[in-house]
Design a protein around this motif. Structure first.
Motif, PDB file in Angstrom:
ATOM      1  N   ARG A 258       3.769  -1.263   0.839  1.00  0.00           N
ATOM      2  CA  ARG A 258       4.692  -0.579   1.745  1.00  0.00           C
ATOM      3  C   ARG A 258       4.742   0.929   1.473  1.00  0.00           C
ATOM      4  N   GLY A 259       3.900   1.382   0.574  1.00  0.00           N
ATOM      5  CA  GLY A 259       3.816   2.822   0.367  1.00  0.00           C
ATOM      6  C   GLY A 259       4.624   3.364  -0.802  1.00  0.00           C
ATOM      7  N   LEU A 260       5.197   2.471  -1.633  1.00  0.00           N
ATOM      8  CA  LEU A 260       5.924   2.977  -2.797  1.00  0.00           C
ATOM      9  C   LEU A 260       4.948   3.177  -3.953  1.00  0.00           C
ATOM     10  N   LYS A 283      14.288   9.801  -6.843  1.00  0.00           N
ATOM     11  CA  LYS A 283      14.650  10.065  -5.454  1.00  0.00           C
ATOM     12  C   LYS A 283      16.033  10.710  -5.357  1.00  0.00           C
TER      13      LYS A 283
ATOM     14  N   ASP B 277      12.033  -5.673   1.305  1.00  0.00           N
ATOM     15  CA  ASP B 277      12.563  -4.897   2.431  1.00  0.00           C
ATOM     16  C   ASP B 277      13.642  -3.922   1.969  1.00  0.00           C
ATOM     17  N   THR B 280      12.234  -1.130  -0.258  1.00  0.00           N
ATOM     18  CA  THR B 280      11.423  -0.178   0.498  1.00  0.00           C
ATOM     19  C   THR B 280      12.327   0.831   1.195  1.00  0.00           C
ATOM     20  N   LYS B 281      13.377   0.316   1.836  1.00  0.00           N
ATOM     21  CA  LYS B 281      14.316   1.214   2.536  1.00  0.00           C
ATOM     22  C   LYS B 281      14.969   2.194   1.556  1.00  0.00           C
ATOM     23  N   LYS B 284      11.844   4.485  -0.275  1.00  0.00           N
ATOM     24  CA  LYS B 284      10.762   5.108   0.488  1.00  0.00           C
ATOM     25  C   LYS B 284      10.809   6.618   0.269  1.00  0.00           C
TER      26      LYS B 284
END
Lengths: 289, 298
Positions: A258-260, A283, B277, B280-281, B284
């Motif tokens: 998922r791109g992490l 982050k 899910d 990821t949210k 990201k």
């Protein structure tokens, strides 16, 4: 201490029309004091292989060396070998037979020729290592819980002071805490006594957590022998062999897809937690700036 | 409608010495109460010695309560004349497949049960076909069970129970001796029997992951039910479960640990896809965010 296996094959019903390979051309060498996880589907040859290592089964082809000496060479005593290379079978508690715990554990060292008091000392040390307290010494092994029985059975092998300890699915059938107790006992032995450990397991999560290297058998062949993170990276191949990677490794793989920016070879909850927290903190810091 | 009903059940194992005098009594069930709905998928968890297997053996009359009653479809298991009917209604699958298979050929093994109760030959054939199909083992029907993997053998054992046309199957740690894929296959089979054939499933297991898809989880301790609820309600009680010698699935444990460390996660996450899910949210990267160069410590 080292165990080396060279081109070992074992053939069932050799020379007949029913001939079939249980093990085929296996070679490997263990390192001093390492913890090896042995995995493979049911019938892949795991139990057959470990029984070769202390001379319970004789290879059809190939050689096994203990400290660089062929175990079947002249002057090697298989009896001595079996003390140095201790084997704990599946469901070892079925092999308990004495009237009380301490007598059962003394059986091995006495059989080695130790005097009664020496055997008693050895038994006490082994029971202590296995986490069985003195209050149990005079109890019948059959009154103990499943996990306790199993630790007594393991102590029976430890009492012979082996250099290599081989365990065939030591945690099968135990509840989660019982399983953790057995596995941390084994890990403690590994740390305190520097025993080389070979542990057969069907739990990818357990070998990911404890093993330095993982040996993978598939239909009698040795396909991988490497660090957990390297082996579990082949999860697609492992699935074809009836195995899998730990649940956490799949999660990390999903996150990466998922791109992490995560390490997708992680196999334990602890490592995954650290990795994700680091991303999270990074982050948050970025958001502030 | 309930298919299994245990009412104030007590049971203990007695140990006798050489003279048949009772040496020790160890209680296995003490005031166990449990109703199981027809068609449901119930998972029973509990540490070794919590009474799970004793309860399982009560359901088809292998053991009888010392006190209290167990009813299967309103039949009292203590009534001898009903025993055969009870065992046809509630079938059992045990841990070790090698102890349950007796036939030399897969289909013979599956036919053993119905043959034994005098089912006509044509119907036996139909039942064997249907059962093997239900566990996805049709192509192995002519094979020797000895040549099958652990998971396949266990599916043959399940087919053998299916051939008795049970309303309910109780599985006592059916996956304890299997490799990961064998485990998955057995659990998938059991779930399909529940969904497609409407068979009530009571699954006893030490693998927490297998309980995630159950309709209901029962946790046993000291011979009775101590927790009873949906998977998400049970698995959020992480500390309580650990105190009962149990655990939660790895994904649930990771989510729990991350929540404790301050990440805004729901109280209980059961599935990998769900956690993926959410994470990821949360994580990201925004625009050009990169992991700090010094942060890679693996």
């Amino acid at each position: 201490m080292s165990l080396r296996v060279e081109n070992l094959s074992y053939i069932y019903q050799a020379g007949t029309a029913m001939e079939s390979y249980a093990l085929r051309d296996i070679s490997f060498e263990t390192r001093e004091g390492e913890f090896i996880g042995l995995i493979g589907h049911t019938g892949s040859g795991k139990s057959t292989l470990i029984q070769h290592l202390n001379g319970l089964i004789k290879p059809t082809e190939g050689h096994i060396f203990y400290n660089d000496r062929d175990i079947y060479s002249e002057g090697m005593s298989l009896k001595e070998l079996r003390q140095k290379v201790g084997l704990v079978f599946q469901y070892p508690e079925y092999q308990l037979f004495e009237t009380d715990v301490i007598t059962d554990v003394k059986f091995g060292p006495k059989n080695m020729g130790l005097s009664d008091s020496e055997a008693e000392e050895a038994a006490k040390r082994a029971l202590e290592l296995s986490g069985i307290g003195e209050e149990f010494y005079k109890r019948s092994p059959f009154e103990l819980s499943g996990g306790q029985k199993r630790r007594v059975a393991i102590a029976g092998v430890l009492a012979m002071d082996p250099e290599v300890l081989i365990l065939d699915e030591p945690a099968a059938g135990l509840d989660p805490l019982g399983k953790n107790e057995i596995l941390s006992t084994i890990e403690r032995l590994h740390h305190e006594r520097k025993n080389t450990i070979i542990m057969v397991s069907h739990s990818m999560e357990d070998v990911a957590e404890y093993a330095d290297r993982i040996m993978v058998l598939d239909s009698g062949r040795l396909v991988y022998f490497d660090e957990p993170k390297v082996v579990f990276r082949h999860y697609e191949e492992l699935e074809k062999m009836g195995l899998s990677a730990p649940q956490i490794t799949y999660l990390m793989g999903d996150l990466k897809k998922r791109g992490l920016d995560v390490d997708d070879s992680i196999g334990t909850v602890e490592a995954a937690k650290a990795e994700i927290l680091m991303l999270w903190k990074g982050k948050q810091k970025y958001n502030k700036e | 409608m309930k298919i299994i009903d245990a009412v104030h059940v007590f049971f203990d194992y007695m140990r006798r010495d050489e003279n048949d005098k009772i040496e020790e009594i160890s209680p296995a069930l003490s005031d166990m109460n449990l109703e199981i709905e027809k068609g449901s998928f119930v998972c029973v968890l509990g540490h070794n010695g919590s009474g799970k297997s004793t309860f399982a053996k009560m359901v088809n009359g292998l053991l009888l309560p010392k006190k209290g009653k167990v009813y299967v479809e309103e039949m009292d298991t203590a009534d001898d004349s009903l025993l055969l009917k009870i065992r046809e209604t509630a079938g059992m699958v045990f841990q070790n497949p090698d102890n349950q298979i007796i036939g030399n050929i897969v289909e013979e093994d599956v036919a053993f049960g119905p043959e034994n109760i005098g089912v006509p030959t044509d119907e036996i054939r139909q039942r064997v076909d249907a059962s093997l199909k239900a566990v996805n083992m049709t192509k192995y029907r002519k094979k020797s069970p000895g040549r099958l993997s652990g998971g396949q053998k266990q599916r043959v054992a399940i087919a053998g129970v299916m051939a008795m046309k049970p309303e309910c199957i109780i599985l006592d740690e059916p996956t304890a001796m299997l490799d990961p894929i064998g485990r998955k296959d057995v659990i998938r089979t059991v779930r399909e029997l529940n969904k497609k054939e409407g068979i009530t499933i009571v699954l006893i297991t030490h693998y927490m992951e297998e309980a995630v898809d159950a309709d209901r989880i029962i946790v046993m301790d000291e011979g009775h039910v101590v927790m009873d609820g949906k998977p998400e309600d049970i698995f959020k009680r992480v500390e309580e479960l650990k105190a009962l010698r149990l655990d939660v699935p790895q994904v649930t444990e990771l989510a729990y640990e991350l929540r404790k460390a301050g990440l805004p996660l729901p109280e209980c996450v059961l599935r990998r896809e769900e956690l993926c899910d959410i994470l990821t949210k949360l994580l990201k990267p925004v625009e050009s965010f990169k992991r700090p160069a010094d942060g890679h410590n693996f």
